[in-house]
Design a protein around this motif. Sequence first.
Motif, PDB file in Angstrom:
ATOM      1  N   THR A 199      49.577 -31.228  26.243  1.00 45.35           N
ATOM      2  CA  THR A 199      49.129 -30.601  24.999  1.00 45.35           C
ATOM      3  C   THR A 199      47.639 -30.858  24.783  1.00 45.35           C
ATOM      4  OG1 THR A 199      51.325 -30.931  24.070  1.00 45.35           O
ATOM      5  CG2 THR A 199      49.530 -30.489  22.513  1.00 45.35           C
ATOM      6  N   PRO A 200      46.863 -29.811  24.544  1.00 43.15           N
ATOM      7  CA  PRO A 200      45.419 -29.979  24.347  1.00 43.15           C
ATOM      8  C   PRO A 200      45.091 -30.444  22.933  1.00 43.15           C
ATOM      9  CG  PRO A 200      45.992 -27.685  24.121  1.00 43.15           C
ATOM     10  CD  PRO A 200      47.264 -28.410  24.499  1.00 43.15           C
ATOM     11  N   TRP A 240      40.997 -17.012  27.397  1.00 38.91           N
ATOM     12  CA  TRP A 240      41.228 -16.904  25.958  1.00 38.91           C
ATOM     13  C   TRP A 240      40.749 -15.533  25.510  1.00 38.91           C
ATOM     14  CZ3 TRP A 240      37.317 -19.473  28.279  1.00 38.91           C
ATOM     15  CH2 TRP A 240      36.017 -19.151  27.904  1.00 38.91           C
ATOM     16  N   GLY A 241      41.170 -15.115  24.330  1.00 34.60           N
ATOM     17  CA  GLY A 241      40.777 -13.786  23.860  1.00 34.60           C
ATOM     18  C   GLY A 241      41.304 -12.714  24.784  1.00 34.60           C
ATOM     19  N   LYS A 242      40.714 -11.538  24.692  1.00 35.82           N
ATOM     20  CA  LYS A 242      41.183 -10.421  25.508  1.00 35.82           C
ATOM     21  C   LYS A 242      40.632 -10.465  26.934  1.00 35.82           C
ATOM     22  CE  LYS A 242      41.490  -5.434  25.675  1.00 35.82           C
ATOM     23  NZ  LYS A 242      41.162  -4.159  25.118  1.00 35.82           N
ATOM     24  N   ASN A 248      42.310 -20.800  19.067  1.00 36.13           N
ATOM     25  CA  ASN A 248      43.341 -21.835  18.972  1.00 36.13           C
ATOM     26  C   ASN A 248      44.376 -21.733  20.082  1.00 36.13           C
ATOM     27  OD1 ASN A 248      42.394 -23.203  16.647  1.00 36.13           O
ATOM     28  ND2 ASN A 248      43.086 -21.467  15.426  1.00 36.13           N
ATOM     29  N   ASP A 249      44.376 -20.626  20.806  1.00 36.34           N
ATOM     30  CA  ASP A 249      45.317 -20.427  21.902  1.00 36.34           C
ATOM     31  C   ASP A 249      44.535 -20.051  23.154  1.00 36.34           C
ATOM     32  OD1 ASP A 249      47.739 -20.684  20.300  1.00 36.34           O
ATOM     33  OD2 ASP A 249      47.138 -18.767  19.412  1.00 36.34           O
ATOM     34  N   LEU A 297      48.697 -22.650  26.167  1.00 33.47           N
ATOM     35  CA  LEU A 297      48.371 -23.859  25.431  1.00 33.47           C
ATOM     36  C   LEU A 297      47.869 -23.501  24.034  1.00 33.47           C
ATOM     37  CD1 LEU A 297      46.542 -25.850  28.250  1.00 33.47           C
ATOM     38  CD2 LEU A 297      48.928 -26.063  27.516  1.00 33.47           C
ATOM     39  N   SER A 298      48.227 -24.321  23.055  1.00 34.43           N
ATOM     40  CA  SER A 298      47.810 -24.098  21.675  1.00 34.43           C
ATOM     41  C   SER A 298      47.281 -25.393  21.082  1.00 34.43           C
ATOM     42  CB  SER A 298      48.991 -23.627  20.816  1.00 34.43           C
ATOM     43  OG  SER A 298      49.437 -22.366  21.255  1.00 34.43           O
ATOM     44  N   LEU A 299      46.292 -25.235  20.221  1.00 36.43           N
ATOM     45  CA  LEU A 299      45.713 -26.389  19.515  1.00 36.43           C
ATOM     46  C   LEU A 299      46.440 -26.604  18.206  1.00 36.43           C
ATOM     47  CD1 LEU A 299      42.010 -25.530  20.230  1.00 36.43           C
ATOM     48  CD2 LEU A 299      43.363 -27.297  21.307  1.00 36.43           C
TER      49      LEU A 299
END
Length: 164
Positions: A53-54, A97-99, A139-140, A162-164
């Motif tokens: 987990t980050p 991350w993002g698109k 965050n993801d 992964l999610s913060l």
Amino acid sequence: MSKTTFNLYRTVLCVLTLVAALLLAGCGGSDASIRAEASETVQTALFDFTCDTPRVVDGYNNITTPDGEKLVIFMMTVTNTSNETYDIFKDDFQIQWGKDDFGVALDAVDDVMMPDATTLQPGESLSGWMLVNLPQDTNDFVVAYQEMLADGSNGNAYFVDLSL
């Protein structure tokens, strides 16, 4: 035909069917996409890997974070499950991350971060911190690994969400 001969033929047929299925499964390129989450072990053809987990950190060993970004850290463990020595490269694990945004983890500044490259013997494991600068509003993100087959074609793609 006797019952014993029939059972022998049936056993041989089952074995041949199993061998054919295994051969077909191992032939040609693959484009399977495998997804996992934090702390799940991902099994590739040559090694297993896990991303814990980050979390966001204020800093790490004099690493500076550009304005508008945050420093994210997570532990990665890689285990050579093959029967041969295998080279592991940190940059083979892309951060997405993002698109359309992607990058790689920061270069190691100490011996507890994931090294840029290492050689693992069969059964040997390596764990190290992966650090990445992400936009403040992210965050993801995903850790992605793409297998390359001996003929140069793509094998399976692996994604750890992964999610913060």
